[in-house]
Design a protein around this motif. Structure first.
Motif, PDB file in Angstrom:
ATOM      1  N   THR A 114       0.870  -1.064  -0.060  1.00  7.75           N
ATOM      2  CA  THR A 114       0.143  -0.216  -0.006  1.00  7.75           C
ATOM      3  C   THR A 114       0.677   1.294   0.220  1.00  7.75           C
ATOM      4  OG1 THR A 114      -0.107   0.101   2.135  1.00  7.75           O
ATOM      5  CG2 THR A 114      -1.871  -1.431   1.309  1.00  7.75           C
ATOM      6  N   ALA A 115       2.116   0.729   0.410  1.00  7.74           N
ATOM      7  CA  ALA A 115       2.562   2.373   0.343  1.00  7.74           C
ATOM      8  C   ALA A 115       3.441   2.730  -0.493  1.00  7.74           C
ATOM      9  CB  ALA A 115       3.998   2.125   1.512  1.00  7.74           C
ATOM     10  N   ALA A 116       3.595   1.556  -1.508  1.00  7.78           N
ATOM     11  CA  ALA A 116       4.374   1.673  -2.737  1.00  7.78           C
ATOM     12  C   ALA A 116       2.999   1.941  -3.500  1.00  7.78           C
ATOM     13  CB  ALA A 116       4.537   0.317  -3.579  1.00  7.78           C
ATOM     14  N   ILE A 117       1.679   1.338  -3.940  1.00  8.78           N
ATOM     15  CA  ILE A 117       0.879   2.026  -4.239  1.00  8.78           C
ATOM     16  C   ILE A 117       0.708   3.490  -4.548  1.00  8.78           C
ATOM     17  CG2 ILE A 117      -1.719   2.114  -4.608  1.00  8.78           C
ATOM     18  CD1 ILE A 117      -1.337  -1.326  -4.279  1.00  8.78           C
ATOM     19  N   ALA A 118       0.747   4.281  -3.009  1.00 12.31           N
ATOM     20  CA  ALA A 118       1.055   5.435  -3.030  1.00 12.31           C
ATOM     21  C   ALA A 118       1.737   6.554  -3.371  1.00 12.31           C
ATOM     22  CB  ALA A 118       0.703   5.902  -1.614  1.00 12.31           C
ATOM     23  N   GLY A 119       3.118   5.746  -3.444  1.00  9.12           N
ATOM     24  CA  GLY A 119       4.394   6.499  -4.225  1.00  9.12           C
ATOM     25  C   GLY A 119       3.733   6.500  -5.590  1.00  9.12           C
ATOM     26  N   LEU A 120       3.118   5.350  -6.172  1.00  9.95           N
ATOM     27  CA  LEU A 120       3.095   5.268  -7.284  1.00  9.95           C
ATOM     28  C   LEU A 120       1.664   6.034  -7.818  1.00  9.95           C
ATOM     29  CD1 LEU A 120       2.687   1.622  -8.829  1.00  9.95           C
ATOM     30  CD2 LEU A 120       4.022   3.581  -8.840  1.00  9.95           C
ATOM     31  N   VAL A 121       0.701   6.497  -6.710  1.00 15.42           N
ATOM     32  CA  VAL A 121      -0.028   8.010  -6.846  1.00 15.42           C
ATOM     33  C   VAL A 121       0.839   9.198  -6.746  1.00 15.42           C
ATOM     34  CG1 VAL A 121      -2.091   8.832  -5.875  1.00 15.42           C
ATOM     35  CG2 VAL A 121      -1.979   6.198  -6.054  1.00 15.42           C
ATOM     36  N   VAL A 122       1.706   9.489  -6.270  1.00 20.25           N
ATOM     37  CA  VAL A 122       2.353  10.724  -5.883  1.00 20.25           C
ATOM     38  C   VAL A 122       2.980  10.681  -7.135  1.00 20.25           C
ATOM     39  CG1 VAL A 122       3.405  12.355  -4.739  1.00 20.25           C
ATOM     40  CG2 VAL A 122       1.320  10.275  -3.816  1.00 20.25           C
ATOM     41  N   GLY A 123       4.444  10.291  -7.349  1.00 24.53           N
ATOM     42  CA  GLY A 123       4.793  10.069  -8.634  1.00 24.53           C
ATOM     43  C   GLY A 123       4.685   9.787 -10.187  1.00 24.53           C
ATOM     44  N   LEU A 124       3.809   8.954 -10.354  1.00 24.84           N
ATOM     45  CA  LEU A 124       3.585   9.490 -11.728  1.00 24.84           C
ATOM     46  C   LEU A 124       3.285  10.833 -12.667  1.00 24.84           C
ATOM     47  CD1 LEU A 124       2.370   5.599 -11.741  1.00 24.84           C
ATOM     48  CD2 LEU A 124       3.565   6.562 -12.712  1.00 24.84           C
ATOM     49  N   PRO A 125       2.559  11.083 -11.090  1.00 25.05           N
ATOM     50  CA  PRO A 125       2.370  13.189 -12.198  1.00 25.05           C
ATOM     51  C   PRO A 125       2.922  13.960 -11.705  1.00 25.05           C
ATOM     52  CG  PRO A 125       0.038  11.862 -10.339  1.00 25.05           C
ATOM     53  CD  PRO A 125       1.385  10.910 -10.243  1.00 25.05           C
ATOM     54  N   SER A 126       4.191  13.335 -10.377  1.00 24.05           N
ATOM     55  CA  SER A 126       4.950  14.405 -10.859  1.00 24.05           C
ATOM     56  C   SER A 126       6.258  13.365 -11.128  1.00 24.05           C
ATOM     57  CB  SER A 126       4.864  14.610  -8.894  1.00 24.05           C
ATOM     58  OG  SER A 126       5.311  13.435  -8.490  1.00 24.05           O
ATOM     59  N   LEU A 127       6.656  13.263 -11.489  1.00 20.81           N
ATOM     60  CA  LEU A 127       7.674  12.520 -12.591  1.00 20.81           C
ATOM     61  C   LEU A 127       8.644  13.387 -13.085  1.00 20.81           C
ATOM     62  CD1 LEU A 127       8.420   9.746 -12.678  1.00 20.81           C
ATOM     63  CD2 LEU A 127       7.532   9.830 -14.943  1.00 20.81           C
ATOM     64  N   ASP A 180      12.101  22.068  -4.923  1.00 23.16           N
ATOM     65  CA  ASP A 180      11.400  22.599  -4.966  1.00 23.16           C
ATOM     66  C   ASP A 180      10.212  22.062  -5.127  1.00 23.16           C
ATOM     67  OD1 ASP A 180      13.032  24.088  -3.093  1.00 23.16           O
ATOM     68  OD2 ASP A 180      12.648  26.097  -4.194  1.00 23.16           O
ATOM     69  N   TYR A 181       9.822  22.222  -6.170  1.00 19.37           N
ATOM     70  CA  TYR A 181       8.244  21.745  -7.163  1.00 19.37           C
ATOM     71  C   TYR A 181       8.284  20.604  -6.541  1.00 19.37           C
ATOM     72  CZ  TYR A 181       9.115  25.834  -9.591  1.00 19.37           C
ATOM     73  OH  TYR A 181       8.991  26.973  -9.944  1.00 19.37           O
ATOM     74  N   LEU A 182       8.856  19.325  -5.973  1.00 21.53           N
ATOM     75  CA  LEU A 182       8.896  18.168  -5.684  1.00 21.53           C
ATOM     76  C   LEU A 182       8.471  18.415  -3.918  1.00 21.53           C
ATOM     77  CD1 LEU A 182       8.626  14.634  -6.395  1.00 21.53           C
ATOM     78  CD2 LEU A 182      11.199  15.128  -6.047  1.00 21.53           C
ATOM     79  N   ALA A 183       9.560  19.030  -3.382  1.00 22.62           N
ATOM     80  CA  ALA A 183       9.268  18.931  -2.150  1.00 22.62           C
ATOM     81  C   ALA A 183       7.820  19.950  -1.622  1.00 22.62           C
ATOM     82  CB  ALA A 183       9.785  19.985  -1.806  1.00 22.62           C
ATOM     83  N   ILE A 184       7.476  20.021  -2.841  1.00 20.06           N
ATOM     84  CA  ILE A 184       5.871  20.898  -2.192  1.00 20.06           C
ATOM     85  C   ILE A 184       4.423  19.885  -2.400  1.00 20.06           C
ATOM     86  CG2 ILE A 184       3.597  22.171  -3.472  1.00 20.06           C
ATOM     87  CD1 ILE A 184       6.295  24.316  -3.341  1.00 20.06           C
ATOM     88  N   VAL A 185       5.175  19.213  -3.452  1.00 18.27           N
ATOM     89  CA  VAL A 185       3.922  17.798  -4.159  1.00 18.27           C
ATOM     90  C   VAL A 185       3.520  16.895  -2.643  1.00 18.27           C
ATOM     91  CG1 VAL A 185       3.455  16.260  -5.576  1.00 18.27           C
ATOM     92  CG2 VAL A 185       3.806  17.941  -6.330  1.00 18.27           C
ATOM     93  N   THR A 186       4.766  16.782  -1.874  1.00 19.98           N
ATOM     94  CA  THR A 186       5.398  15.087  -0.819  1.00 19.98           C
ATOM     95  C   THR A 186       5.310  15.724  -0.141  1.00 19.98           C
ATOM     96  OG1 THR A 186       7.867  16.051  -1.125  1.00 19.98           O
ATOM     97  CG2 THR A 186       7.288  14.164  -2.763  1.00 19.98           C
ATOM     98  N   LEU A 187       4.972  17.361   0.121  1.00 17.92           N
ATOM     99  CA  LEU A 187       4.778  18.253   1.679  1.00 17.92           C
ATOM    100  C   LEU A 187       3.076  18.254   1.762  1.00 17.92           C
ATOM    101  CD1 LEU A 187       5.339  19.467   4.019  1.00 17.92           C
ATOM    102  CD2 LEU A 187       4.915  21.542   2.658  1.00 17.92           C
ATOM    103  N   GLY A 188       2.160  18.342   0.388  1.00 17.72           N
ATOM    104  CA  GLY A 188       0.902  18.418  -0.067  1.00 17.72           C
ATOM    105  C   GLY A 188       0.230  16.647   0.025  1.00 17.72           C
TER     106      GLY A 188
END
Length: 156
Positions: free
Chosen positions: A103-116, A121-129
């Motif tokens: 489930t953590a890997a799926i969450a990583g894919l959900v966040v990682g694919l759109p922010s590839l 700073d932009y990656l930091a903002i997405v992961t903070l969000g």
């Protein structure tokens, strides 16, 4: 070929050290077992942080959120479904570790694919969000204990 032998030897050494630590921990007090467990969790988290921030040079703040997704998945399944599952405790523990990791890997894919293609700073903002979204969702779910979190006493 030499690289493969070195890699396999290092993996075997880490597995041997893990078994040695497990033997030492099981013959220790509850306090020492708790310390070993926390040390293992924090080592895992720091290695993952080093992988992202240190090796790749990306600035990610979402580690706690991914950890929370996996931990809450395993804890929720344990509190609500362990009694009726009919599995032994070691088998259930292995299943929950696998389920939490998936489930953590799926969450990583959900966040990682759109922010590839994001960097810095932009990656930091997405992961903070993402971290804030997960925190707010968990705090507002009565099934997950609300703002108090899940409460249970582990027996294994």
């Amino acid at each position: 070929m030499k690289f493969l032998g070195t890699r396999l030897a290092s993996i075997a050494a880490v597995v041997a050290i893990a078994f040695l630590i497990e033997v030492i921990a099981t013959n220790s007090s509850d306090f020492a077992q708790r310390l070993f467990t926390l040390a293992a969790v924090y080592v895992t988290l720091s290695v993952s942080l080093n992988l992202i921030n240190g090796i790749t040079g990306q600035f990610s703040i979402g580690h706690a959120a991914f950890y929370q997704v996996g931990a809450y998945t395993a804890a929720f399944m344990t509190t609500h479904h362990f009694a009726g599952a009919g599995l032994s405790k070691p088998l259930w523990l292995a299943a929950m570790i696998t389920l939490g990791a998936v489930t953590a890997a799926i969450a990583g894919l959900v966040v990682g694919l759109p922010s590839l293609r994001l960097r810095g700073d932009y990656l930091a903002i997405v992961t903070l969000g993402f971290g804030e979204i997960i925190r707010i969702v968990v705090q507002n779910q009565p099934a997950l204990g609300g703002a108090s979190g899940l409460s249970f006493t582990p027996s294994y």
